[in-house]
Design a protein around this motif. Sequence first.
Motif, PDB file in Angstrom:
ATOM      1  N   HIS A  71      -2.772   5.174   8.876  1.00  0.00           N
ATOM      2  CA  HIS A  71      -3.666   5.902   9.779  1.00  0.00           C
ATOM      3  C   HIS A  71      -5.016   5.196   9.855  1.00  0.00           C
ATOM      4  O   HIS A  71      -5.748   5.123   8.871  1.00  0.00           O
ATOM      5  N   GLN A  72      -5.338   4.683  11.043  1.00  0.00           N
ATOM      6  CA  GLN A  72      -6.601   3.979  11.217  1.00  0.00           C
ATOM      7  C   GLN A  72      -7.790   4.928  11.228  1.00  0.00           C
ATOM      8  O   GLN A  72      -8.908   4.540  10.889  1.00  0.00           O
ATOM      9  N   ALA A  73      -7.565   6.165  11.640  1.00  0.00           N
ATOM     10  CA  ALA A  73      -8.652   7.146  11.689  1.00  0.00           C
ATOM     11  C   ALA A  73      -8.567   8.107  10.515  1.00  0.00           C
ATOM     12  O   ALA A  73      -9.040   9.236  10.588  1.00  0.00           O
ATOM     13  N   GLY A  74      -7.997   7.650   9.424  1.00  0.00           N
ATOM     14  CA  GLY A  74      -7.786   8.543   8.284  1.00  0.00           C
ATOM     15  C   GLY A  74      -8.992   8.716   7.398  1.00  0.00           C
ATOM     16  O   GLY A  74      -9.095   9.697   6.663  1.00  0.00           O
ATOM     17  N   ALA A  75      -9.928   7.760   7.417  1.00  0.00           N
ATOM     18  CA  ALA A  75     -11.123   7.846   6.575  1.00  0.00           C
ATOM     19  C   ALA A  75     -12.321   7.403   7.394  1.00  0.00           C
ATOM     20  O   ALA A  75     -12.257   6.418   8.122  1.00  0.00           O
ATOM     21  N   ALA A  76     -13.431   8.142   7.271  1.00  0.00           N
ATOM     22  CA  ALA A  76     -14.604   7.881   8.102  1.00  0.00           C
ATOM     23  C   ALA A  76     -15.160   6.481   7.892  1.00  0.00           C
ATOM     24  O   ALA A  76     -15.766   5.903   8.801  1.00  0.00           O
ATOM     25  N   THR A  77     -14.963   5.915   6.702  1.00  0.00           N
ATOM     26  CA  THR A  77     -15.498   4.584   6.423  1.00  0.00           C
ATOM     27  C   THR A  77     -14.689   3.467   7.074  1.00  0.00           C
ATOM     28  O   THR A  77     -15.120   2.313   7.067  1.00  0.00           O
ATOM     29  N   GLY A  78     -13.531   3.785   7.615  1.00  0.00           N
ATOM     30  CA  GLY A  78     -12.685   2.759   8.228  1.00  0.00           C
ATOM     31  C   GLY A  78     -11.507   2.353   7.380  1.00  0.00           C
ATOM     32  O   GLY A  78     -10.631   1.606   7.838  1.00  0.00           O
ATOM     33  N   ARG A  79     -11.458   2.810   6.122  1.00  0.00           N
ATOM     34  CA  ARG A  79     -10.308   2.477   5.277  1.00  0.00           C
ATOM     35  C   ARG A  79      -9.037   3.073   5.851  1.00  0.00           C
ATOM     36  O   ARG A  79      -9.042   4.179   6.395  1.00  0.00           O
ATOM     37  N   LEU A  80      -7.940   2.355   5.712  1.00  0.00           N
ATOM     38  CA  LEU A  80      -6.647   2.882   6.110  1.00  0.00           C
ATOM     39  C   LEU A  80      -6.185   3.920   5.100  1.00  0.00           C
ATOM     40  O   LEU A  80      -6.451   3.808   3.903  1.00  0.00           O
ATOM     41  N   SER A  81      -5.506   4.933   5.575  1.00  0.00           N
ATOM     42  CA  SER A  81      -4.806   5.852   4.685  1.00  0.00           C
ATOM     43  C   SER A  81      -3.336   5.806   5.056  1.00  0.00           C
ATOM     44  O   SER A  81      -2.967   5.252   6.098  1.00  0.00           O
ATOM     45  N   SER A  82      -2.485   6.341   4.195  1.00  0.00           N
ATOM     46  CA  SER A  82      -1.057   6.310   4.496  1.00  0.00           C
ATOM     47  C   SER A  82      -0.425   7.641   4.142  1.00  0.00           C
ATOM     48  O   SER A  82      -0.969   8.414   3.346  1.00  0.00           O
ATOM     49  N   SER A  83       0.714   7.906   4.752  1.00  0.00           N
ATOM     50  CA  SER A  83       1.435   9.151   4.480  1.00  0.00           C
ATOM     51  C   SER A  83       2.931   8.917   4.653  1.00  0.00           C
ATOM     52  O   SER A  83       3.369   7.962   5.297  1.00  0.00           O
ATOM     53  N   ASP A  84       3.685   9.813   4.057  1.00  0.00           N
ATOM     54  CA  ASP A  84       5.168   9.834   4.204  1.00  0.00           C
ATOM     55  C   ASP A  84       5.850   8.507   3.895  1.00  0.00           C
ATOM     56  O   ASP A  84       6.582   7.972   4.731  1.00  0.00           O
ATOM     57  N   PRO A  85       5.675   7.939   2.690  1.00  0.00           N
ATOM     58  CA  PRO A  85       4.900   8.459   1.551  1.00  0.00           C
ATOM     59  C   PRO A  85       3.476   7.917   1.537  1.00  0.00           C
ATOM     60  O   PRO A  85       3.172   6.906   2.177  1.00  0.00           O
ATOM     61  N   ASN A  86       2.621   8.615   0.783  1.00  0.00           N
ATOM     62  CA  ASN A  86       1.249   8.149   0.588  1.00  0.00           C
ATOM     63  C   ASN A  86       1.248   7.112  -0.533  1.00  0.00           C
ATOM     64  O   ASN A  86       1.377   7.453  -1.703  1.00  0.00           O
ATOM     65  N   LEU A  87       1.106   5.869  -0.145  1.00  0.00           N
ATOM     66  CA  LEU A  87       1.140   4.785  -1.132  1.00  0.00           C
ATOM     67  C   LEU A  87      -0.243   4.451  -1.672  1.00  0.00           C
ATOM     68  O   LEU A  87      -0.370   3.641  -2.593  1.00  0.00           O
ATOM     69  N   GLN A  88      -1.279   5.059  -1.075  1.00  0.00           N
ATOM     70  CA  GLN A  88      -2.640   4.779  -1.544  1.00  0.00           C
ATOM     71  C   GLN A  88      -2.946   5.500  -2.854  1.00  0.00           C
ATOM     72  O   GLN A  88      -3.874   5.112  -3.563  1.00  0.00           O
ATOM     73  N   ASN A  89      -2.195   6.560  -3.153  1.00  0.00           N
ATOM     74  CA  ASN A  89      -2.543   7.400  -4.306  1.00  0.00           C
ATOM     75  C   ASN A  89      -1.659   7.195  -5.532  1.00  0.00           C
ATOM     76  O   ASN A  89      -1.706   7.993  -6.463  1.00  0.00           O
ATOM     77  N   ILE A  90      -0.823   6.174  -5.530  1.00  0.00           N
ATOM     78  CA  ILE A  90      -0.030   5.913  -6.733  1.00  0.00           C
ATOM     79  C   ILE A  90      -0.982   5.501  -7.850  1.00  0.00           C
ATOM     80  O   ILE A  90      -1.707   4.510  -7.713  1.00  0.00           O
ATOM     81  N   PRO A  91      -1.049   6.254  -8.931  1.00  0.00           N
ATOM     82  CA  PRO A  91      -2.002   5.904 -10.003  1.00  0.00           C
ATOM     83  C   PRO A  91      -1.603   4.603 -10.680  1.00  0.00           C
ATOM     84  O   PRO A  91      -0.445   4.405 -11.043  1.00  0.00           O
ATOM     85  N   ILE A  92      -2.563   3.693 -10.842  1.00  0.00           N
ATOM     86  CA  ILE A  92      -2.247   2.398 -11.459  1.00  0.00           C
ATOM     87  C   ILE A  92      -2.943   2.221 -12.796  1.00  0.00           C
ATOM     88  O   ILE A  92      -2.781   1.192 -13.450  1.00  0.00           O
ATOM     89  N   ARG A  93      -3.744   3.228 -13.201  1.00  0.00           N
ATOM     90  CA  ARG A  93      -4.442   3.118 -14.478  1.00  0.00           C
ATOM     91  C   ARG A  93      -3.623   3.671 -15.636  1.00  0.00           C
ATOM     92  O   ARG A  93      -4.048   3.599 -16.778  1.00  0.00           O
ATOM     93  N   THR A  94      -2.496   4.265 -15.316  1.00  0.00           N
ATOM     94  CA  THR A  94      -1.623   4.790 -16.366  1.00  0.00           C
ATOM     95  C   THR A  94      -0.301   4.050 -16.343  1.00  0.00           C
ATOM     96  O   THR A  94       0.132   3.538 -15.299  1.00  0.00           O
ATOM     97  N   GLU A  95       0.355   4.013 -17.463  1.00  0.00           N
ATOM     98  CA  GLU A  95       1.649   3.346 -17.550  1.00  0.00           C
ATOM     99  C   GLU A  95       2.661   4.023 -16.646  1.00  0.00           C
ATOM    100  O   GLU A  95       3.474   3.355 -15.986  1.00  0.00           O
ATOM    101  N   ASP A  96       2.629   5.355 -16.584  1.00  0.00           N
ATOM    102  CA  ASP A  96       3.582   6.071 -15.727  1.00  0.00           C
ATOM    103  C   ASP A  96       3.372   5.713 -14.257  1.00  0.00           C
ATOM    104  O   ASP A  96       4.338   5.567 -13.506  1.00  0.00           O
TER     105      ASP A  96
END
Length: 912
Positions: free
Chosen positions: A644-669
């Motif tokens: 989604h190009q209009a997903g964040a006011a700063t211009g960052r892309l967001s994603s959905s179905d699935p949301n790949l931006q929110n996969i936590p990478i600071r934990t082993e899981d």
Amino acid sequence: MTRLVLIDGSSYLYRAFHALPPLSNAQGEPTGALFGVVNMLRATLKEAPDYAAFVVDAPGRTFRDDLYPAYKANRPPMPDELRAQVEPMCAIVEALGFPILRVAGVEADDVIGTLAVQAGEAGIAVTISTGDKDFAQLVRPGIALVNTMSGSRLDSEAAVLEKFGVRPDQIVDMLALMGDSIDNIPGVAKCGPKTAAKWLAEYESLDGVIAAASGIKGKIGDNLREVLEQLPLSRTLATIRIDVPLDGGPDTLVLRPCDAERLRVLYARYGFTQALRDLEAGAGPGPRTPVPELASAPLAPASLDPVLTGPGEYETVLTADRLDAWIARLRAADEFAFDTETDALDAMRSGLVGLSLAVEPGRAAYIPLGHVYPGAPAQLDRDRVLDALRPLLEDPARRKLGQHGKYDLHVLRRHGVDVQGYADDTLLESFVLDAGIARHDIDALARRHLGIETITFEQVAGKGAKQISFAQVAIDDATRYAAEDADITLRLHRVLGARVAAEPAIERVYREIEIPLVPVLARVEANGVMVDVDELRRQSADLSRRMLAAQQTATELAGRSFNLDSPKQVCALLFEELGLPALVKTPKGQPSANEEALEAIADQHELPRVILDYRSLAKLRGTYTDKLPEMINPDTGRVHTSYHQAGAATGRLSSSDPNLQNIPIRTEDGRRIRRAFVAPPGRKLVACDYSQIELRIMAHLSGDAGLIGAFESGVDVHRATAAEVFARPLDEVTGNERRAAKAINFGLMYGMSAFGLARNLGIGRGEAQDYIALYFSRYPGVRDFMDRTRQQARETGFVETVFGRRLTLDFIQKGNASQRAGAERAAINAPMQGTAADIIKRAMIDIDHWLAGQADRARMILQVHDELVFETDADFVDVLLTEVVARMTAAAELRVPLVVDSGIGDNWDEAH
């Protein structure tokens, strides 16, 4: 019964100003407060009162200023945006036919009070239209208060007593006891409405309270006794006069016929499209429109061509000759809008049901291709229609435009048409112009910019369990809905495109970044990514086992079983049974059981941490390990996210179905989830990630020599920062010092306070403040940049990225202290985060152009924050890395080098 409406004009102007967003017309003139007042007036006229008056304060001093020179001394001057709306408000009020009353030496309240009592005594039913609580002192049989904004009504002693806890005749005494900080009326310190109501219930009147003051105990009693001499004056100041000498009585307040020609000019100038439409239709002032619903008030430009707001003529194309006629129109047009209708929301699976086209505002056609319901008329063959349209849709020289057109590109590609020449997108035009608004969908944009209420999907297909597929919608209804979409898209482009073209910096962002990115993202989404279902199942099983263990541990710690997924049960257990402090509250003031609330008390008992661990596991399982296998496309065998190009006011892309931006990478899981994203046999995944890009942008924007030097030296910037802040050699920096420097480096970009840094590092607030002071002493350019950016944002109301992307900050010039502080934090962060977004988008466009010549050797499959992921033949990895890294580092010229980290693996985790 004869009726008189007395409108508190000053009250409504202020209330509308603060209640509605900062709207403006095409010339930039503020219109938000004006819009609210005008709609309230039109609603009043709809009720057809016998008499009415619009009452405002006269300029100059009043008798209250003479009694008490400090009266209203603390009130700030009228904001310029509001002052600019007073004159047009009065012009519209007069054109609508309302008498306007201003009486020197008194306030509007006194004029209203006098007229209300006179009318009541004459047997005229009076409605005072106001939001001011002071008027409750006037309520009596025949005199009622109506707050048009909230819809509330006070028309009896019982209603006043229920709302304020006192009778109407006690309101003045209550106001005197409480005082009024806005009008600077002195009262009893710490005496609120409950205390005042309690005293008046016990002692009947202000005089009774004064007489009993010596016996009132506690600090509040001391406060009362300190101001006894002032209270009679406060009562006088709060009393609305009912004896103001007036030139005429209530029966002189006759509404004049409206001046239609004057209204037409004023409505057009200020963009009140619905009011203008009602006027042109002969509907008088227009239907009653509740003011609370005006947050999405239309902003139709004053100079808008009537054809852009008028009704449309829509045709259903069911025969070959009508199709040929429309194709001829498309060939003759400089540009045309198109839209697809499908039987599902997923662009990668949906079937094409129909196409709509528009070549000029107000004229559009719908070509049904797949409507199936009893009695549906014969429709043109889908393949024949697409074959006829293909030369036009695939011609890069013919300009096409859409609304969220990436969806339509997917649908047509899957049906054999590779659209070229996609030149404009109204969603993106709106986004680059007004990134901060929440909605850029066609219905919201039509309402906002054209003053048009469009037909919604629910109106033709139903909603909820009874909603039908678009393929089952009657073709006549489908035509009105679908053709309108193409028509409105074309109309919106005429308005928004002109606004974009008028702002060169914004136009560059739109033309050079956002529009070229549309087909790039469509290709990335279509490429998709393979996932290892067996790996996901293993992870789900492991997460389930650990969730069960966490449940058992929680039961043991609580001494009983409870539902860890129930916030209500968790709150009852933690805060009522265990007596832990509720440090975080919901907006309604209730104890919260969200992540922040549990983290805040995790050091006081073991149970909150166990609940947090359980929730983390449950989220990974529910969002990813269980869900991803269900999202595999049966045709491609891959998972296809949506960007989604209009997903964040700063211009960052967001994603959905699935949301790949929110996969936590600071934990082993979280990192394990990435192991399930895999390369097919014979291929590899390659991940390329910008290193500390926002810090590098901070160095570029601030021009701080120390920060620039740290990046140019190529050393670990956090270690270099620690060496500067703590004044020690680089090789002597400790791990804790580097951690503190890293927290400061990143925290400053997000407006972190000393309190936040202290909590982050587990140190005292004073020590954290010392760290920040040391940082700024070593990097003074950063402080100067932050101060300069905040000041510029306050002056202009917006900030920009290096490439000219603009983020408007509505609350930095107005709003409460919390809103202004939030806007100031955004002012610092947005240029960095937005520039980072622009850079990676520019890189994606360049890389996609290069990949077009590589056939199937390599493809771009994911974008996550500052990272791009590719799938490539194993023997093409070196070539890919060389080209991609070169293009990513060349995407911007900063004062410090852009650095790209890369990795290679059989899965995403290995490559990251």
